[in-house]
Write an enzyme that holds these catalytic residues in place. Structure first.
Site, PDB file in Angstrom:
ATOM      1  N   GLU A  88      45.864  34.559  57.113  1.00 19.35           N
ATOM      2  CA  GLU A  88      45.917  33.125  56.808  1.00 19.35           C
ATOM      3  C   GLU A  88      47.315  32.679  56.402  1.00 19.35           C
ATOM      4  OE1 GLU A  88      42.449  33.318  53.932  1.00 19.35           O
ATOM      5  OE2 GLU A  88      42.090  31.413  54.966  1.00 19.35           O
TER       6      GLU A  88
ATOM      7  N   TYR B  89      47.933   2.796  48.964  1.00 26.30           N
ATOM      8  CA  TYR B  89      47.317   3.997  49.527  1.00 26.30           C
ATOM      9  C   TYR B  89      48.186   4.625  50.606  1.00 26.30           C
ATOM     10  CZ  TYR B  89      45.473   0.355  52.691  1.00 26.30           C
ATOM     11  OH  TYR B  89      45.332  -0.720  53.539  1.00 26.30           O
TER      12      TYR B  89
ATOM     13  N   VAL C 197      41.872  27.000  47.371  1.00 25.24           N
ATOM     14  CA  VAL C 197      41.648  25.547  47.439  1.00 25.24           C
ATOM     15  C   VAL C 197      41.749  24.948  46.040  1.00 25.24           C
ATOM     16  CG1 VAL C 197      40.280  25.630  49.563  1.00 25.24           C
ATOM     17  CG2 VAL C 197      39.140  25.818  47.335  1.00 25.24           C
ATOM     18  N   GLU C 198      41.408  25.724  45.029  1.00 28.35           N
ATOM     19  CA  GLU C 198      41.506  25.239  43.653  1.00 28.35           C
ATOM     20  C   GLU C 198      42.951  24.881  43.290  1.00 28.35           C
ATOM     21  OE1 GLU C 198      39.813  27.894  44.643  1.00 28.35           O
ATOM     22  OE2 GLU C 198      37.861  27.960  43.662  1.00 28.35           O
TER      23      GLU C 198
ATOM     24  N   LYS D  41      37.995  22.753  53.452  1.00 28.67           N
ATOM     25  CA  LYS D  41      38.701  23.704  54.323  1.00 28.67           C
ATOM     26  C   LYS D  41      37.744  24.018  55.473  1.00 28.67           C
ATOM     27  CE  LYS D  41      41.103  28.175  54.038  1.00 28.67           C
ATOM     28  NZ  LYS D  41      41.361  29.341  53.147  1.00 28.67           N
TER      29      LYS D  41
HETATM   30  N1  LIG Z   1      36.649  29.678  45.382  1.00 28.77           N
HETATM   31  C1  LIG Z   1      37.318  30.093  46.500  1.00 28.77           C
HETATM   32  N2  LIG Z   1      36.808  31.079  47.275  1.00 28.77           N
HETATM   33  C2  LIG Z   1      37.489  31.481  48.397  1.00 28.77           C
HETATM   34  C3  LIG Z   1      38.704  30.898  48.766  1.00 28.77           C
HETATM   35  C4  LIG Z   1      39.228  29.839  47.933  1.00 28.77           C
HETATM   36  O1  LIG Z   1      40.293  29.262  48.209  1.00 28.77           O
HETATM   37  N3  LIG Z   1      38.507  29.487  46.808  1.00 28.77           N
HETATM   38  N4  LIG Z   1      39.369  31.309  49.886  1.00 28.77           N
HETATM   39  C5  LIG Z   1      38.854  32.270  50.688  1.00 28.77           C
HETATM   40  C6  LIG Z   1      39.491  32.645  51.974  1.00 28.77           C
HETATM   41  O2  LIG Z   1      40.844  32.224  52.039  1.00 28.77           O
HETATM   42  C7  LIG Z   1      38.649  32.009  53.105  1.00 28.77           C
HETATM   43  O3  LIG Z   1      38.827  30.613  53.025  1.00 28.77           O
HETATM   44  C8  LIG Z   1      39.096  32.482  54.466  1.00 28.77           C
HETATM   45  O4  LIG Z   1      38.573  33.753  54.718  1.00 28.77           O
HETATM   46  C9  LIG Z   1      37.579  32.948  50.367  1.00 28.77           C
HETATM   47  N5  LIG Z   1      36.956  32.475  49.140  1.00 28.77           N
END
Ligand SMILES: Nc1nc2c(c(=O)[nH]1)N=C([C@H](O)[C@@H](O)CO)CN2
Length: 124
Positions: free
Chosen positions: A21, A53, A72-73, A98
């Site tokens: 990634e 905006y 993502v957090e 995502k």
């Molecule tokens: N709470 C989360 N869990 C996961 C994330 C994330 O960003 N926050 N990311 C992944 C991997 O990058 C997934 O998106 C791709 O395999 C897995 N769990």
């Protein structure tokens, strides 16, 4: 207090925990609800009195498109901080999707609220 929203803002970025990634770019999708008292702008009809905006969109495109993150957090928190600190937004609800991260057609991500939701904010 009213809400300015931006939905389906899609931005290419580098995001993920896996090495593969980190070598690629993929879209994330932001949905934003931002508290804003629109009375002054509605009375003046001047963009200077509004939460612009377009300016918010351009700023987030730059932040998300030019930086990388693993979770993502992390990215969601960074975007919310920009909205509150640079645009003075008292309350924001931010959904970061995502798409396809766990399989085709599956949406995964995070929904956060930051700040104190002003009373009388339009339900959205
Ligand atoms: N709470 C989360 N869990 C996961 C994330 C994330 O960003 N926050 N990311 C992944 C991997 O990058 C997934 O998106 C791709 O395999 C897995 N769990």
């Amino acid at each position: 207090m009213d809400i300015v929203f931006i939905h389906n803002l899609t931005i290419e970025t580098t995001i993920g925990i896996h090495d593969w990634e980190k070598q690629t770019r993929r879209p994330i999708v932001l949905d934003l609800e931002m508290a804003s008292d629109i009375a002054r702008a509605a009375a003046s009809d001047r963009i200077e009195d509004a939460l612009d905006y377009d300016a918010v969109t351009q700023r987030l495109k730059r932040e998300v498109g030019e930086n990388r993150s693993e979770l993502v957090e992390t990215l969601a928190e960074r975007c919310a901080s920009i909205l509150r600190e640079e645009f003075g937004i008292p309350w924001v609800r931010l959904r970061l999707n995502k798409p396809g991260a766990v399989g085709d057609g599956v949406d995964v991500g995070i929904l956060i609220e930051r700040g104190d939701r002003p009373t009388g904010t339009a339900n959205h």
